[in-house]
Design an enzyme around this catalytic site. Structure first.
Site, PDB file in Angstrom:
ATOM      1  CB  SER A 150      -0.544   0.094   1.191  1.00 23.12           C
ATOM      2  OG  SER A 150      -1.517   1.196   1.348  1.00 23.12           O
ATOM      3  CE1 TYR A 164      -4.216  -1.633   4.548  1.00 19.48           C
ATOM      4  CE2 TYR A 164      -3.522   0.283   4.456  1.00 19.48           C
ATOM      5  CZ  TYR A 164      -3.818  -0.779   3.906  1.00 19.48           C
ATOM      6  OH  TYR A 164      -3.869  -0.721   2.588  1.00 19.48           O
TER       7      TYR A 164
END
Length: 255
Positions: A150, A164
């Site tokens: 990401s 995350y």
């Protein structure tokens, strides 16, 4: 191998975790439509079957129910795949989760569930898939592991999604560790680092979307062709010498 087949994944066997929605679905669709025998895995068995049936209108796709949040679930999933296929050319570790909460209330449960799925499961998926990956690598030109990282693992964003961001940054680094170890076995390991793509994790108001697009140099969000093309490149002969890379897919927004 001729240049016209440089980006071919036709006939390759692929497994995409979290392949029923979002970026996973975009990847699976691209692989299916370009001739790969594609398996999509997810917790919801009926959703897997429905999506697989839909994708099979343009190729070959199979749905596999599996919970990869535990090592037992990973082993069961790869056992099922091994009963159907003798090798695995492409493993896409895409399944993931996000939890967002203020620092004062971010819970240990949320932390563990996000890190376990986004980071730990990717390692044990590779470990469990090694026998099938090695068989594919022995046939050539190479077997490919592609981890979905990401942009949040490359830079600190505005959201309080601590677990995350940490997990994705860890996944990027682990990708390099795996690439260094498995490269000599003709297995490449790379990661893609998507920015904003339409998915359940990136639901934005119209006003927020306009602001986000204004910060992206190419002035748009990601599209299915962007992520599918990157995965096909890494999985095809064209990407055979790319190993240990984290490929940004954010339109330049992390610059």
């Amino acid at each position: 191998m001729t240049m016209k087949n440089l980006f071919s994944v036709s006939g390759k066997v692929a497994l995409v975790t979290g392949g029923t929605s979002g970026i996973g679905l975009m990847i699976a669709q691209g692989l299916v439509e370009n001739g790969a025998i594609t398996y999509i895995a997810g917790r919801n068995g009926s959703a897997c079957q429905e999506v697989a049936a839909s994708l099979s209108a343009n190729g070959t796709c199979h749905g596999l129910q599996g919970d990869i949040s535990t090592n037992e679930g990973i082993q069961a999933l790869l056992h099922t795949l091994g009963e159907r296929e003798t090798h695995l050319d492409i493993l896409v570790n895409n399944a993931g989760a996000m939890s967002e909460a203020p620092i004062d209330s971010f819970s240990e449960t949320d932390w563990d569930s996000v890190v376990d799925l986004n980071l730990k499961s990717a390692f044990f998926m590779v470990q469990a898939a090694l026998p099938l990956l090695r068989k594919a690598a022995a046939k050539g030109p190479h077997a490919s592991v592609i981890n979905t990282g990401s942009i949040g693992g490359r830079r600190v964003g505005p959201k309080e999604n601590y677990a995350y961001a940490a997990a994705k940054a860890g996944l990027h680094h682990m990708t390099g560790s795996l690439a260094k170890r498995l490269g000599p076995e003709n297995i490449t390991v790379n990661a893609i680092a998507p920015g904003i793509f339409p998915s359940r994790m990136t639901v934005l108001s119209e006003e927020m979307l306009k602001m986000v697009i204004g910060m992206i140099p190419v002035r748009r969000v990601g599209e299915p062709e962007d992520v599918a093309g990157s995965v096909i490149y890494l999985a095809s002969r064209a990407g055979g010498f790319t190993n240990g890379a984290v490929l940004p897919m954010d339109g330049g927004s992390s610059l």
